[in-house]
Structures are given as structure tokens and as C-alpha cells.
Motif scaffolding. Structure first.
Motif, PDB file in Angstrom:
ATOM      1  N   GLY A  26      76.231  32.159 -26.013  1.00  0.00           N
ATOM      2  CA  GLY A  26      76.900  30.886 -25.778  1.00  0.00           C
ATOM      3  C   GLY A  26      77.952  30.544 -26.796  1.00  0.00           C
ATOM      4  O   GLY A  26      78.309  29.371 -26.960  1.00  0.00           O
ATOM      5  N   LYS A 120      88.666  30.866  -7.376  1.00  0.00           N
ATOM      6  CA  LYS A 120      88.675  30.046  -8.597  1.00  0.00           C
ATOM      7  C   LYS A 120      89.313  30.813  -9.749  1.00  0.00           C
ATOM      8  O   LYS A 120      90.141  30.265 -10.498  1.00  0.00           O
ATOM      9  CB  LYS A 120      87.262  29.615  -8.967  1.00  0.00           C
ATOM     10  N   ASP A 124      92.566  29.752 -11.797  1.00  0.00           N
ATOM     11  CA  ASP A 124      92.457  29.511 -13.237  1.00  0.00           C
ATOM     12  C   ASP A 124      93.467  30.341 -14.028  1.00  0.00           C
ATOM     13  O   ASP A 124      94.035  29.870 -15.017  1.00  0.00           O
ATOM     14  CB  ASP A 124      91.042  29.830 -13.729  1.00  0.00           C
ATOM     15  N   ASP A 155      81.251  38.115 -12.996  1.00  0.00           N
ATOM     16  CA  ASP A 155      80.410  36.924 -13.120  1.00  0.00           C
ATOM     17  C   ASP A 155      79.196  37.177 -14.011  1.00  0.00           C
ATOM     18  O   ASP A 155      78.060  36.857 -13.664  1.00  0.00           O
ATOM     19  CB  ASP A 155      79.951  36.466 -11.734  1.00  0.00           C
ATOM     20  N   LEU A 157      77.170  36.922 -17.873  1.00  0.00           N
ATOM     21  CA  LEU A 157      77.007  35.965 -18.961  1.00  0.00           C
ATOM     22  C   LEU A 157      77.678  36.443 -20.246  1.00  0.00           C
ATOM     23  O   LEU A 157      77.937  35.655 -21.147  1.00  0.00           O
ATOM     24  CB  LEU A 157      75.515  35.702 -19.223  1.00  0.00           C
ATOM     25  N   ASN A 182      86.521  27.866 -23.332  1.00  0.00           N
ATOM     26  CA  ASN A 182      85.878  26.896 -22.442  1.00  0.00           C
ATOM     27  C   ASN A 182      84.705  27.506 -21.683  1.00  0.00           C
ATOM     28  O   ASN A 182      83.775  26.790 -21.284  1.00  0.00           O
ATOM     29  CB  ASN A 182      86.896  26.320 -21.462  1.00  0.00           C
ATOM     30  N   LEU A 183      84.733  28.830 -21.479  1.00  0.00           N
ATOM     31  CA  LEU A 183      83.631  29.483 -20.774  1.00  0.00           C
ATOM     32  C   LEU A 183      82.328  29.390 -21.561  1.00  0.00           C
ATOM     33  O   LEU A 183      81.241  29.419 -20.985  1.00  0.00           O
ATOM     34  CB  LEU A 183      83.966  30.952 -20.502  1.00  0.00           C
ATOM     35  N   THR A 184      82.426  29.283 -22.891  1.00  0.00           N
ATOM     36  CA  THR A 184      81.201  29.190 -23.693  1.00  0.00           C
ATOM     37  C   THR A 184      80.463  27.882 -23.421  1.00  0.00           C
ATOM     38  O   THR A 184      79.242  27.824 -23.578  1.00  0.00           O
ATOM     39  CB  THR A 184      81.497  29.309 -25.200  1.00  0.00           C
ATOM     40  N   ALA A 185      81.188  26.853 -23.001  1.00  0.00           N
ATOM     41  CA  ALA A 185      80.541  25.589 -22.657  1.00  0.00           C
ATOM     42  C   ALA A 185      79.687  25.732 -21.402  1.00  0.00           C
ATOM     43  O   ALA A 185      78.816  24.898 -21.138  1.00  0.00           O
ATOM     44  CB  ALA A 185      81.588  24.497 -22.466  1.00  0.00           C
ATOM     45  N   GLN A 186      79.944  26.794 -20.628  1.00  0.00           N
ATOM     46  CA  GLN A 186      79.158  27.075 -19.420  1.00  0.00           C
ATOM     47  C   GLN A 186      78.020  28.051 -19.703  1.00  0.00           C
ATOM     48  O   GLN A 186      77.370  28.553 -18.789  1.00  0.00           O
ATOM     49  CB  GLN A 186      80.071  27.648 -18.336  1.00  0.00           C
ATOM     50  N   GLY A 187      77.826  28.374 -21.000  1.00  0.00           N
ATOM     51  CA  GLY A 187      76.752  29.277 -21.369  1.00  0.00           C
ATOM     52  C   GLY A 187      77.162  30.726 -21.481  1.00  0.00           C
ATOM     53  O   GLY A 187      76.311  31.595 -21.746  1.00  0.00           O
ATOM     54  N   ARG A 188      78.458  31.020 -21.294  1.00  0.00           N
ATOM     55  CA  ARG A 188      78.920  32.399 -21.419  1.00  0.00           C
ATOM     56  C   ARG A 188      78.992  32.803 -22.895  1.00  0.00           C
ATOM     57  O   ARG A 188      79.203  31.969 -23.779  1.00  0.00           O
ATOM     58  CB  ARG A 188      80.311  32.572 -20.809  1.00  0.00           C
TER      59      ARG A 188
END
Length: 243
Positions: A26, A120, A124, A155, A157, A182-188
């Protein structure tokens, strides 16, 4: 997330020497170091492309060496420095390749969820106008955005990137790194080799600094205050490249 236990790797010389470290999930973790310090080698070990002759690389407690390639590809997506691509493929086809780990054959029909995911990613990364174009017609920057999009289409993690903004102008560098952050805010979990220390300091939550076969982990500001970055890159502590 990742655990390295006593990992060593050599070519003509030892590149990584008995490395043990943890990489948290994350977060955006940057890998930096002088040329030849083993940045790409470390990334390839984390991807499972290289197997450590000594020590173990674990992903969530699983030994990467024990995972089949298709299973790894559903957990880890990789963007390399050198991409061997079919020049006749279109950008749309390249993005579809990102779904290959989930399909039995290339032309398998995509589900509604897969189509929504690709739409998406296309929006993006502003690739809509490029979709019908063949790979051979793309500029270096367009190619880089395409291979990043293909990795995102998996897709996963975990996303590993080797110099992901190397061919992009400063506007697109900031755009791509902001998007990845910003992807880290989604748990990536994002792990990237970066050459520009200013970008690494701006976007990374933590840094792995490679030098002389060792890896020093820490926060970007800690490495800066300690003078580590200046010493490793042989720069004055007030260098503009550390600002």
C-alpha cells in the motif's frame, strides 16, 4: 508484502550481498542508486523473473520461486525498461494482452467488467485516440504510456516499474507518477526504479538506496538529512539534484 531473507545475486561480481528487508504494501517505494548498483536486478527478483541462488523472496509469505508464472501474473504486473512488442499490434490489442493471465486464449471474449476496466485505464492515461494505432507508429512517450496501461490492465495489487517515466517529458512524468501515487490510496503497492532523485523524494513513501551490494531502507527525508544520498551519488549536500 515482500520479504527478502538473505538474498544474494551475482553476475561477474556480487550485485546484491546477503540482503534482508521488508517492503510494506500500500505504499509507493522507490529504488535508487548509481548505475550498476543492482536496481533492475532487485526489481527482477521481486517480480520472480530472477530466482535468488541464495536466500528467499517472499510475497505475503509465499516463496515467489514456487508460484507458476500465470499465478504470479495475477498478483504482480511489471513494466520493464526494454519492451519487445509486436509492431503490428494496435494499442487496443496491447491493452487486451494485460488480461492474458485470466484467459485461456488470446481472443477470448472480454467480460463486461474487463471492458469497463480497460475503458477506465484508457481514460485515465488519455489513450483513447491511440487505440487504433499500431505500435510501430508510436513515439517513445506514447509507447511508455501504453506499456504502463497494459500492466494496469492486469489489475494486480503489486505494480513493479523499471524507469517508468524515462521517455516522458516533464508534464507526463508528473502526470504518470501522480497517477501511480494515487493508486496506493486504493491499496495498490507501487515499486519503481527512479533516476531522478527529486521525483523520488516528491512521490515515494520510502526509498531503497542501493550501493556496493547493500540496500538501505528509509524515508526519503531521512536519507536526505543523513547525507546518504549525497554520499552514494557523490554529490555535494546542497546539490540542486537533492532539492
Amino acid at each position: 508484502m515482500f520479504s527478502l531473507n538473505g538474498v544474494s545475486y551475482s553476475f561477474q561480481k556480487t550485485v546484491l550481498d546477503n540482503i534482508s528487508l521488508e517492503i510494506s504494501g500500500g505504499q509507493f517505494t522507490g529504488i535508487v542508486g548509481p548505475n550498476g548498483s543492482g536496481k533492475t536486478t532487485l526489481l527482477r527478483l521481486l517480480s520472480g523473473f530472477y530466482r535468488a541462488p541464495q536466500g528467499h523472496v517472499l510475497l505475503n509469505g509465499q516463496n515467489l520461486a514456487s508460484l507458476r508464472p500465470r499465478v504470479r501474473a495475477r498478483q504482480i504486473a511489471v513494466v520493464t525498461q526494454i519492451n519487445i512488442l509486436n509492431p503490428q499490434f494496435t494499442v487496443r490489442e496491447m491493452l487486451s494482452l494485460g488480461r492474458a493471465p485470466y484467459h485461456r486464449w488470446f481472443w477470448q471474449r472480454q467480460t463486461a467488467a474487463e471492458k469497463a476496466l480497460l475503458e477506465k485505464i484508457t481514460a485515465d492515461l488519455r489513450l483513447a485516440e491511440l487505440l487504433p494505432r499500431r505500435i510501430k507508429t508510436l513515439s517513445g512517450g506514447e509507447m511508455q504510456r501504453t506499456v504502463i496501461a497494459r500492466a494496469l490492465a492486469q489489475d494486480t495489487l503489486v505494480l513493479l516499474l523499471d524507469e517508468p517515466v524515462n521517455h516522458l517529458d516533464i508534464h507526463h512524468q508528473l502526470e504518470i507518477l501522480s497517477y501511480l501515487k494515487n493508486l496506493t490510496a486504493q491499496g495498490r503497492t507501487i515499486i519503481a526504479v527512479l533516476h531522478d532523485l527529486r521525483l523520488a523524494r516528491r512521490f515515494c513513501d520510502s526509498l531503497l538506496v542501493l550501493n556496493n551490494g547493500q540496500v538501505i531502507t528509509g524515508l526519503p527525508e531521512e536519507h536526505l538529512r543523513s547525507g546518504l544520498l549525497a554520499r552514494v551519488f557523490e554529490l555535494p549536500e546542497n546539490s540542486e539534484f537533492l532539492a
